[in-house]
Design a protein around this motif. Structure first.
Motif, PDB file in Angstrom:
ATOM      1  N   MET A   1      -7.342  -1.322  -9.680  1.00  0.00           N
ATOM      2  CA  MET A   1      -7.786  -0.910  -8.352  1.00  0.00           C
ATOM      3  C   MET A   1      -7.213   0.433  -7.944  1.00  0.00           C
ATOM      4  SD  MET A   1      -9.853  -3.035  -7.216  1.00  0.00           S
ATOM      5  CE  MET A   1      -9.980  -2.292  -5.607  1.00  0.00           C
TER       6      MET A   1
ATOM      7  N   ARG B   1      -5.484   7.288  10.832  1.00  0.00           N
ATOM      8  CA  ARG B   1      -4.053   7.095  10.991  1.00  0.00           C
ATOM      9  C   ARG B   1      -3.694   6.089  12.070  1.00  0.00           C
ATOM     10  NH1 ARG B   1       0.019  12.011  10.848  1.00  0.00           N
ATOM     11  NH2 ARG B   1      -1.378  12.334   9.110  1.00  0.00           N
TER      12      ARG B   1
ATOM     13  N   VAL C   1      -6.943   9.262  -2.520  1.00  0.00           N
ATOM     14  CA  VAL C   1      -6.217   8.554  -1.471  1.00  0.00           C
ATOM     15  C   VAL C   1      -6.837   9.011  -0.171  1.00  0.00           C
ATOM     16  CG1 VAL C   1      -3.986   8.161  -0.410  1.00  0.00           C
ATOM     17  CG2 VAL C   1      -4.084   8.744  -2.809  1.00  0.00           C
TER      18      VAL C   1
ATOM     19  N   ARG D   1      -7.812   2.963   4.808  1.00  0.00           N
ATOM     20  CA  ARG D   1      -6.838   3.645   3.944  1.00  0.00           C
ATOM     21  C   ARG D   1      -6.282   2.674   2.920  1.00  0.00           C
ATOM     22  NH1 ARG D   1      -2.070   5.985   6.680  1.00  0.00           N
ATOM     23  NH2 ARG D   1      -2.682   4.799   8.511  1.00  0.00           N
ATOM     24  N   ALA D   2      -5.974   1.471   3.392  1.00  0.00           N
ATOM     25  CA  ALA D   2      -5.430   0.480   2.472  1.00  0.00           C
ATOM     26  C   ALA D   2      -6.489   0.087   1.449  1.00  0.00           C
ATOM     27  CB  ALA D   2      -4.962  -0.740   3.245  1.00  0.00           C
TER      28      ALA D   2
ATOM     29  N   ARG E   1      -6.677   0.419  13.772  1.00  0.00           N
ATOM     30  CA  ARG E   1      -6.538  -0.676  12.837  1.00  0.00           C
ATOM     31  C   ARG E   1      -7.550  -0.544  11.700  1.00  0.00           C
ATOM     32  NH1 ARG E   1      -4.552  -5.192  11.572  1.00  0.00           N
ATOM     33  NH2 ARG E   1      -5.842  -6.804  10.670  1.00  0.00           N
ATOM     34  N   TYR E   2      -8.789  -0.198  12.065  1.00  0.00           N
ATOM     35  CA  TYR E   2      -9.776  -0.070  11.004  1.00  0.00           C
ATOM     36  C   TYR E   2      -9.463   1.091  10.077  1.00  0.00           C
ATOM     37  CZ  TYR E   2     -12.886  -3.901  11.738  1.00  0.00           C
ATOM     38  OH  TYR E   2     -13.413  -5.149  11.765  1.00  0.00           O
TER      39      TYR E   2
ATOM     40  N   VAL F   1      -8.989   1.810   0.243  1.00  0.00           N
ATOM     41  CA  VAL F   1      -9.209   2.820  -0.784  1.00  0.00           C
ATOM     42  C   VAL F   1      -8.169   2.638  -1.885  1.00  0.00           C
ATOM     43  CG1 VAL F   1      -9.116   5.287  -1.258  1.00  0.00           C
ATOM     44  CG2 VAL F   1     -10.318   4.454   0.745  1.00  0.00           C
ATOM     45  N   GLU F   2      -6.968   2.235  -1.472  1.00  0.00           N
ATOM     46  CA  GLU F   2      -5.897   2.079  -2.447  1.00  0.00           C
ATOM     47  C   GLU F   2      -6.042   0.778  -3.236  1.00  0.00           C
ATOM     48  OE1 GLU F   2      -1.138   2.038  -2.234  1.00  0.00           O
ATOM     49  OE2 GLU F   2      -2.120   3.149  -0.650  1.00  0.00           O
ATOM     50  N   ASN F   3      -6.254  -0.315  -2.540  1.00  0.00           N
ATOM     51  CA  ASN F   3      -6.350  -1.602  -3.221  1.00  0.00           C
ATOM     52  C   ASN F   3      -7.167  -2.570  -2.377  1.00  0.00           C
ATOM     53  OD1 ASN F   3      -6.012  -4.068  -4.435  1.00  0.00           O
ATOM     54  ND2 ASN F   3      -3.851  -3.756  -4.898  1.00  0.00           N
ATOM     55  N   ARG F   4      -8.445  -2.610  -2.695  1.00  0.00           N
ATOM     56  CA  ARG F   4      -9.389  -3.360  -1.892  1.00  0.00           C
ATOM     57  C   ARG F   4      -9.062  -4.859  -1.870  1.00  0.00           C
ATOM     58  NH1 ARG F   4     -15.171  -2.876  -4.246  1.00  0.00           N
ATOM     59  NH2 ARG F   4     -14.434  -0.817  -4.733  1.00  0.00           N
TER      60      ARG F   4
ATOM     61  N   LEU G   1      -6.568   1.990   9.285  1.00  0.00           N
ATOM     62  CA  LEU G   1      -5.530   1.433   8.426  1.00  0.00           C
ATOM     63  C   LEU G   1      -6.171   0.627   7.295  1.00  0.00           C
ATOM     64  CD1 LEU G   1      -2.488   1.492   8.720  1.00  0.00           C
ATOM     65  CD2 LEU G   1      -2.600  -0.684   9.913  1.00  0.00           C
TER      66      LEU G   1
ATOM     67  N   PHE H   1       0.850  -1.185   0.000  1.00  0.00           N
ATOM     68  CA  PHE H   1       0.000   0.000   0.000  1.00  0.00           C
ATOM     69  C   PHE H   1       0.883   1.229   0.000  1.00  0.00           C
ATOM     70  CE2 PHE H   1      -2.435  -3.425   1.882  1.00  0.00           C
ATOM     71  CZ  PHE H   1      -3.484  -3.446   0.986  1.00  0.00           C
TER      72      PHE H   1
ATOM     73  N   GLY I   1     -14.907   6.673  -1.639  1.00  0.00           N
ATOM     74  CA  GLY I   1     -13.526   6.226  -1.795  1.00  0.00           C
ATOM     75  C   GLY I   1     -13.367   4.734  -1.605  1.00  0.00           C
TER      76      GLY I   1
END
Ligand SMILES: Nc1ncnc2c1ncn2[C@@H]1O[C@H](COP(=O)(O)OP(=O)(O)OP(=O)(O)O)[C@@H](O)[C@H]1O
Ligand SMILES: Nc1ncnc2c1ncn2[C@@H]1O[C@H](COP(=O)(O)OP(=O)(O)OP(=O)(O)O)[C@@H](O)[C@H]1O
Ligand SMILES: [Mg+2]
Ligand SMILES: [Mg+2]
Lengths: 242, 372, 296, 378, 247
Positions: free
Chosen positions: B1, C166, C293, C175-176, C169-170, C178-181, C172, A95, C30
């Motif tokens: 993605m 930031r 992002v 955020r992750a 855990r959730y 949104v980038e790559n499910r 995180l 990521f 997002g």
């Protein structure tokens, strides 16, 4: 013969009308590295993704994939992974916007102590660069991160897709060493184009060609038989070893 | 993605346009005449005194029923025109209400404020609406996907604000602008002449369906269908996607403004309801309800939606509803509640819209036939 | 001078309201790719639940702690409805994006009608503490306390969202995701839970906007959510879908622009300028100010 | 019942003892549903009052059919055409101005009687020969507002109104009525969709008016008043506005007691026979803003049927110039333009929380608040 | 005929395509190989105008076409296929090709003519279908075709445009072994006529070796080598970067 950790039978995948895998069957031994070989585009990545349930939407998967007594198909990816199927994807997929530490933290699981010692022992770099954004790591470092985060948990089987792709020779050697050590404790199903790495790690080999299994057997044996390698893996790679 | 989401157009469910796939042989002889038959039946409908209790308030030839039908027909046409964008070219516009409103207000203002004869006002308005669509389309089409949807929404919002502002007392603001009928042909005025409005609406619908049908079967239509499937590919074949999208956008805008001309005559005035983004959303609902990219789906969707929209007010205040317990009767007396719920259910249970019903029912029908 | 201060602070108050609505919308878009037209409903639910609680919930009321309790109740109700919507309506349509959007359109029609059926179309006076009706003098400008409350609340929500994204855990996972499910699931995480959570957060933020909007407007009515939603959409799009920080910047830009143009220009010009800003931003930068992002 | 008919048939009126059809097209749902509710309650009470509880004029029953327009002129027009098609000669209702303006021409085109309801727009007055109104119009509000400043000469008056026709009409009326009396009138306008009113409050304050006339309708009114109060506008000048329905009173909050209200009607503003009858009949026993409109509409309907039977031209004649005792007191239908001259009130609001009471300060007679005669258009 | 001069495409700091100089002579068949992600498809995108280069130029017949949009380039005779088949799934096979013919002939902006009535277009389309052997599938919606057939259809679309330079992006990808020879012969037949130049990306080395006059090797966006097949195959860097590292 020992019970295989994973058995794939008659796996067939269609994506957007493409019949990519056309009845693939093979087994993964409970120890060592089983390597999945084949030319570009034969469907190695597709095979791994079908096993972990990540076939893209609209894709159709048939056949059976079993880990022990359990059938894997039709179970959601996250469950499979929690049950001990580790997956290191082809393009690393770290990521980019998250830091290294956050990337690792993401792989932690509730109720399981993450094996940071083990990971940092393998990749001291990751500990040092904990606060760096993963997107700014070099390709090799990203690969280490991608492997490292999977190793935080205990796995029954690791699926690793072209871990050395696009890496400098020195890094390739490092990654190969790491995988070698990992393989001491966990069986690995490895997709790899780099025959040097294959030679060093592989115990068993499965060769795909045109969506089907063209050859299975002992990996070192395969590499010794030039003619076979040539016909299975393409002219170029065979020439390399002639 | 990881790519930018906004570039991804939520593609409407693709369907093969009737015109471009060969029909089944059995129908080949008859099929071309079916629309004509339907048109004739619709045209002579006002001569029937058939009473359909519960469906219409009065007999078919009563002015109330004809008025309702006329509104339904106009919206059937509007939905078919919108489908040229959404279902056939794959463009999700949230601002189609603007061109319809331009037609309504344009005609109204030209007739009422400028005192032009109806035909001049109508022609000018359609030209104006089409030009407006061409200009705004030229700007909006520089974006794609969600961004395109938002830019068109924004333009329509400007239209809504301008109408609400009531510059120079032209639009009448929130009160709307009643149409001055003194200069209108007398055949279009008065309750007894509602049937003429009905025929006008029917003519509009027929023209839209014909235009949409011809255009989708034309070389341009072929390109539009291609655009919906793969825009990049069209470019690589040597065609300018932008130009074709603009043509579709302009044409749809022109059809919508023509619909506005007819609508203002039927309703006898303009009101700011029609400038709201809700109208565009309901066009979307109509098309999805009917079946995007099919010839009759959007028309049916539009007719059905408007019918429900009008009739549900009566349904809401009916005895049957009022006698229910409060927690049921209160929501049911809100037409929008029923409409929204019907729509959600339709999305779930009829993903291809009304037009897909036949193919969905086909297995059932064959089963029934076989069992006999 | 004090006009400028006044316009700035009240403009920020407006921006705060937009931000509260937009932040949830943006997060949902997002992560889950759903352009949520039903967001206005969550806002309405929050407002009405707060209003209801302060009259009916033991301990709750228009003042002091009772008010806090009422708002908490409203926020909980908003997020509960959001979660139900996600579980019952959105989740079964997983990966059918256009259908999901259509369902939220239907829901926005039905939901507002339901509020109206239950509580009528007329605005109801909103229970609120007395101090919220007053003003605070800042550099000679009489700034409404309700506006300040909104600014503080928006700042807190922004801070809390960023901290959540930031540090937790959730956060995180979101955020992750949104980038790559897909990769998130490949790490053994049930990303659908994160969807539900994001809806819950979005619903809570919208409900808070509804409750505080009630304080700010002094009334609550079924259509309130809908009218704010258009501007929230504009904010989300300008800010870049999925970006909380982007929404914050965009909200401030929109709020201030509207306020200043409405004062110095003619009436109605403020709204037109906002729409113009949207068109310009999209034409120059189709992905919005901050790309996509989930910034932390 | 399949048969062939002509597409231009409309049902005819019916014989002597046949019931008289009256169609009410008003908002049962939509944003103005509560105005509509008061209207229909008022109408029923009025019908009861005017027919002495029989619901009949002579031996003919008044058959009322109701239709919901949801505030949408298109639906109202459909409903009106439907009613007319079924032989209805009298249509009443129209809660919103938009509806009234679009139904009025339909009435003229089809020569039926139309009695507009709560719709306040001046444009209904003199719209055409067949159109009457049972409520007040914006102009009467403004005339009432003028009564607050006494001698207007040289005074500075600011109109704060929303964009659109409602605001335009009020601004124009203030300019004519108060400006015509020598005051210096300027205006501050805001979009009806505005949610933040500080810029406008600042502009008003900077103008330092002697009188501020506010014409604002809609759900944001509460926020608007609060802002005017907070920015000290209410404290620094006389502020006049129309008093809305009871349910909205609490939304004025603390500002309520600082505003001078002109009022069309509120419970207790009058104590006529009709008001007592209405109070007794209306559910809840409390009258509100638009009860008198419905009540008057029913009185007018009964009068029209009594004098006109089925002849619309006669109905029109019978109503023109008619003077009657309504809920508000003496009402008069001006023959020239069908304006409804009626008493108007000055009021004060007191109380806090959710309980407010309005008290009448002064009342203006119908003649005192009369709008100028409009040109009859058609 | 086709040339690139220092063609570069960067995303942020990363050069996806890095200063590529290529020359393609009329009638020449140039194979392009390289590891996944080397930038082959990106290079095609730059040449056909789907992406704008950060630096460098694309020349066609000596004229600079760098600033032209894709459709203008196509009109100049530049045709391509896509790596992931991109045919018009909802249209029938025949309609697909007719659309391509129509695009090539211009005059597409006809709103009222019946498209199906244009005999010339139909004839040209049928000819192209015949050539790839898809005639019998003419009425099937293209979305329902098997992958190999889609590949053929792509080539028919390309043929319909009568391009002078053809860019083929992995035409064999996903084609089952039995179908490969047939497809190869179709592609081979294209190059025979009229001095048409071909640029083909392919991972199947045997196909490349059978068809290509020269082979270009891409790695990390840059051109490692561009030479005759024998020379390229013997090149040590190429072996290391693409074919696999010697032990
Ligand atoms: N989502 C998809 N849509 C269409 N085609 C796909 C998709 N994913 C894979 N393919 C096709 O499936 C075939 C097999 O792909 P896959 O990635 O499994 O190959 P691979 O053996 O991993 O190759 P490589 O060595 O290049 O990694 C390729 O031809 C590829 O183009
Ligand atoms: N729009 C884009 N944004 C970001 N990165 C991109 C984009 N397009 C391509 N890339 C990256 O550029 C690199 C080259 O991609 P390209 O598709 O050109 O590779 P390729 O040589 O065709 O590979 P393959 O053999 O797998 O098709 C890849 O790392 C890819 O991820
Ligand atoms: Mg792979
Ligand atoms: Mg490629």
């Amino acid at each position: 013969m020992v019970e295989p950790v994973l058995s794939v039978a008659d796996l067939s995948v269609r994506i957007a009308g493409l019949h990519i895998l056309q009845g693939v069957s093979f087994e993964v031994a409970p120890t060592g590295v089983t390597v999945l070989l084949g030319r570009n585009g034969v469907g190695k990545t597709t095979t791994l993704r079908a096993i972990v349930g990540l076939t893209p939407r609209g894709g159709e998967v048939r056949g059976s994939v079993r880990m022990g007594a359990r059938s894997l198909l039709a179970r959601p990816t996250h469950r499979l992974v929690r049950d001990g199927l580790g997956y290191v994807p082809e393009d690393r997929c770290v990521f980019a916007a998250l830091t290294v530490a956050e990337n690792l933290r993401l792989a932690e699981r509730r109720g399981v102590t993450p094996a940071y010692d083990k990971v940092f022992a393998l990749f001291p770099e990751l500990e040092r660069r904990g606060r760096q954004r993963a997107g700014s790591l070099s390709g090799g470092q990203q690969q280490m991160l991608a492997i490292g985060r999977v190793l935080l948990n205990d796995n029954r089987l690791l699926l690793v897709d072209e871990p050395t792709k696009g890496l400098a020779p020195k890094v390739v050697t490092e990654v190969a060493e790491v995988l070698e050590r990992v393989a001491e404790s966990v069986p690995v199903l490895l997709v790899e184009q780099n025959l040097a790495v294959v030679r060093r790690l592989a115990t068993d080999a499965v060769v795909l060609s045109a969506g089907k299994v063209a050859w299975t057997g002992d990996a070192q044996e395969l590499l010794l038989e030039t003619a076979l390698t040539k016909s299975l893996l393409g002219v170029g790679s065979a020439e390399v070893h002639s | 993605m990881t790519e930018v989401k906004s570039a991804e157009a939520p593609a409407p469910p693709a369907a093969v346009p009737d015109e471009l796939t060969p029909g089944r042989a059995r129908w080949h002889g008859l099929r071309p005449y079916l629309p004509l038959v339907a048109l004739v039946v619709a045209a002579i409908l006002p001569y029937s005194t058939l009473h359909l209790p519960g469906i219409f308030e009065g007999p078919l030839n009563s002015p109330g029923t004809l008025q309702l039908l006329a509104i339904c027909l106009v919206f059937g046409g509007l939905a078919a025109g919108y489908d040229l964008l959404f279902g056939r070219t794959g463009m999700l516009s949230f601002g189609h209400a603007l061109y319809f409103a331009a037609g309504v207000y344009g005609t109204d203002i030209l007739v009422t404020k400028a005192g032009l004869p109806l035909w001049q006002a109508g022609v000018l308005t359609v030209i104006g609406g089409t030009t407006l669509a061409a200009l705004l389309g030229a700007v909006a089409l520089r974006t794609v996907g969600i961004a395109f949807a938002m830019v068109t929404l924004a333009f329509a919002q400007v239209g809504a604000i301008l109408v609400a502002r009531d510059f120079g007392g032209l639009t009448g603001g929130e009160e709307g602008l009643p149409l001055d009928v003194s200069g209108l042909p007398s055949a279009l005025v008065g309750v007894t002449n509602t049937v003429n409005l009905y025929w006008l609406a029917l003519a509009y619908l027929a023209i839209v369906v014909l235009v949409v049908h011809r255009v989708s079967g034309s070389p341009t239509g072929r390109v539009l269908a291609g655009l919906r499937d793969d825009e990049r590919r069209i470019g690589v074949l040597g065609l300018d996607p932008y130009r074709f999208k603009l043509v579709a956008f302009t044409l749809a805008g022109g059809l919508a403004s023509a619909g506005g001309v007819v609508y203002v005559l039927i309703v006898g005035g303009a009101s700011p309801h029609i400038t709201s983004s809700e109208l565009t959303l309901s066009l979307l609902v109509m098309v999805v309800l009917g079946g995007p990219g099919t010839r009759w789906g959007p028309v049916l969707g539009g007719v059905l939606y408007m019918y429900l929209d009008h009739r549900l007010t009566a349904f809401g205040s009916s005895e049957a509803v009022n006698s229910l317990p409060a927690f049921l009767s209160h929501p049911l007396s809100q037409p929008l509640f029923v409409l929204g719920t019907v729509f959600i259910l339709a999305v779930y249970f009829f993903p291809g819209g009304l037009a897909s019903l036949r193919s969905r029912l086909a297995p059932l029908l064959t089963a029934i036939r076989r069992s006999r | 001078m004090n006009t400028v201060v006044l316009l700035t602070l009240t403009g920020l108050g407006l921006a705060a309201l937009y931000f509260l609505v937009a932040s949830g919308l943006s997060l949902v878009f997002g992560l889950a790719d759903v352009l949520n037209f039903a967001h206005g409903l969550f806002l309405g639910v929050g407002a009405y639940a707060t209003w209801w609680a302060s009259g009916n919930l033991p301990g709750a009321g228009p003042d002091g702690f009772g008010f806090v309790l009422a708002v908490v109740f409203g926020v909980l109700a908003g997020s509960l409805v959001a979660v139900l919507v996600e579980l019952v309506l959105i989740r079964p349509l997983y990966s059918r994006t256009i259908e999901q959007v259509l369902v939220t359109v239907g829901l926005s029609l039905a939901g507002v009608a339901l509020l109206q059926a239950t509580w009528g179309a007329d605005p109801r006076p909103f229970p609120r503490p007395d101090w919220s009706r007053g003003v605070t003098s800042v550099l000679g400008a009489q700034v409404p306390n309700a506006g300040l409350l909104l600014i503080v609340a928006a700042a807190v929500v922004l801070g809390a969202l960023l901290a959540f994204l930031r540090w937790t855990r959730y956060g995180l996972i979101i955020r992750a995701g949104v980038e790559n499910r897909e990769m998130v699931t490949a790490l053994g995480i049930d990303v659908r839970k994160a969807f539900t959570l994001v809806f819950a957060i979005g619903g809570a933020a919208a409900a808070l906007a509804g409750a505080l909007g009630g304080v700010y407007f002094g009334t609550v009515s079924p259509g309130q959510g809908g009218s704010l939603l258009i501007f929230a959409f504009i904010v989300v799009v300008i800010g870049g879908m999925g970006s909380v920080v982007g929404s914050a910047y965009a909200a401030v830009a929109v709020g201030l622009l509207q306020q200043f143009v409405n004062y110095y220009g003619t009436s109605g010009l403020g709204d037109l300028c906002v729409v113009g800003l949207l068109a310009v931003v999209l034409l120059l930068r189709p992905q919005g100010l901050a790309g996509k992002v989930a910034h932390a | 019942a399949t048969a062939c008919g002509s597409p231009q048939d409309t049902a005819s009126g019916g014989g002597d003892a046949a019931p008289v059809k009256v169609g009410l097209v008003y908002s049962q749902s939509g944003p103005l549903a509560s105005y509509g509710k008061q209207y229909i309650e008022g109408f029923k009470a009025g019908l009861d009052f005017a027919t002495k509880g029989t619901g009949k004029v002579g031996d003919r029953t008044i058959e009322v059919s109701e239709a919901d327009d949801a505030g949408d002129p298109a639906k109202a027009v459909s409903a009106a055409k439907d009613l007319i098609g079924k032989g209805t000669k009298i249509i009443a209702g129209s809660t919103s101005s938009g509806v009234a303006l679009q139904v009025a021409p339909i009435a003229a085109q089809n020569k039926v009687l139309f009695i507009s309801g709560p719709a306040a727009t001046d444009a209904v007055t003199g719209a055409n020969k067949y159109t009457f109104r049972s409520g007040r119009q914006s102009w009467q509000d403004v005339v009432t507002a003028r009564s607050f400043i006494g001698d207007a000469a040289g005074k500075k008056v600011v109109v704060f109104a929303q964009d659109g026709a409602f605001g335009d009409a009020n601004e124009a009326a203030v300019k004519a009525v108060i400006g015509g009396a020598g005051a210096n009138v300027s205006s501050v306008r805001a979009p009806a969709s505005a949610t933040e009113f500080t810029p406008f409050a600042s502009q008003i304050k900077a103008a330092k008016p002697d009188l501020l006339f506010v014409a604002w309708a809609g759900t944001t009114a509460g926020a608007m008043w609060q802002t005017l109060d907070q920015q000290g506008v209410l404290a620094s000048t006389t502020v006049v506005t129309g008093l809305d329905i009871r349910a909205s009173w609490p939304t004025f909050g603390a500002a309520g007691s600082k505003i001078s209200f002109l009022s069309h009607y509120f419970d207790g503003a009058s104590d006529t026979e009709a008001a007592k009858a209405a109070k007794a009949k209306v559910p809840g026993g409390t009258l509100d803003l638009f009860h008198p409109d419905g009540f008057a509409a029913a009185q007018m309907v009964v009068r029209a049927v009594q004098e006109g039977g089925d002849d619309v031209e006669k109905m029109v004649k019978a109503l023109e110039g008619w003077e009657f005792e309504g809920v508000k007191g003496t009402m008069k239908i001006r023959a020239e333009d069908h304006a409804l001259l009626q008493p108007m009130y000055q009021a004060k609001l007191s109380g806090s929380g959710t309980t407010f009471t309005a008290t009448a300060q002064k009342s203006l007679t119908g003649d005192e608040s009369a709008p100028p005669v409009a040109q009859m258009k058609g | 005929m086709l040339a690139t001069r220092g063609l570069t495409w960067r995303i942020g700091e990363v050069a996806i395509v890095d200063s590529v100089y290529l020359d393609l002579a009329p009638g020449e068949f140039l194979g392009v190989i390289g590891p996944n992600g080397a930038g082959k498809t990106s290079l095609f995108n730059l040449i056909t105008g789907l992406r704008r280069p950060t630096e460098g130029t694309v020349l066609l017949d000596g004229a600079d076409i760098t600033a032209l949009p894709p459709h203008r380039r196509a009109r100049l005779g530049l045709g391509r296929t896509f790596q992931a088949s991109s045919v018009f799934g909802s249209l029938s096979v025949r309609e697909n090709v007719r659309l391509a013919v129509q695009a090539h002939r211009g005059g597409s902006m006809k709103l009222w003519r019946r498209a199906a009535a244009d005999r010339e277009v139909a004839a040209a389309a049928d000819a192209a279908l015949d050539r790839v052997g898809l005639h019998h599938r003419g009425t099937a919606p293209a979305g329902t075709l098997a992958h190999g057939e889609k590949r053929k259809l792509e080539i028919a679309l390309l043929l319909a445009g009568e391009p002078r330079v053809m860019l083929l992006d992995e035409p064999m990808a996903g084609v089952s072994a039995e179908d490969v020879p047939e497809l190869v012969s179709v592609i081979k037949s294209l190059t025979g006529d009229s001095g048409r130049a071909v640029l083909m990306v392919e991972h199947h080395m045997d196909v490349i070796l059978e068809l290509a006059d020269r082979i270009a090797v891409m790695h990390h966006g840059a051109l490692l080598a561009c030479d005759t097949p024998d020379t390229v195959m013997a090149n040590a860097t190429v072996q290391e970067a693409y074919l696999g590292e010697a032990l």
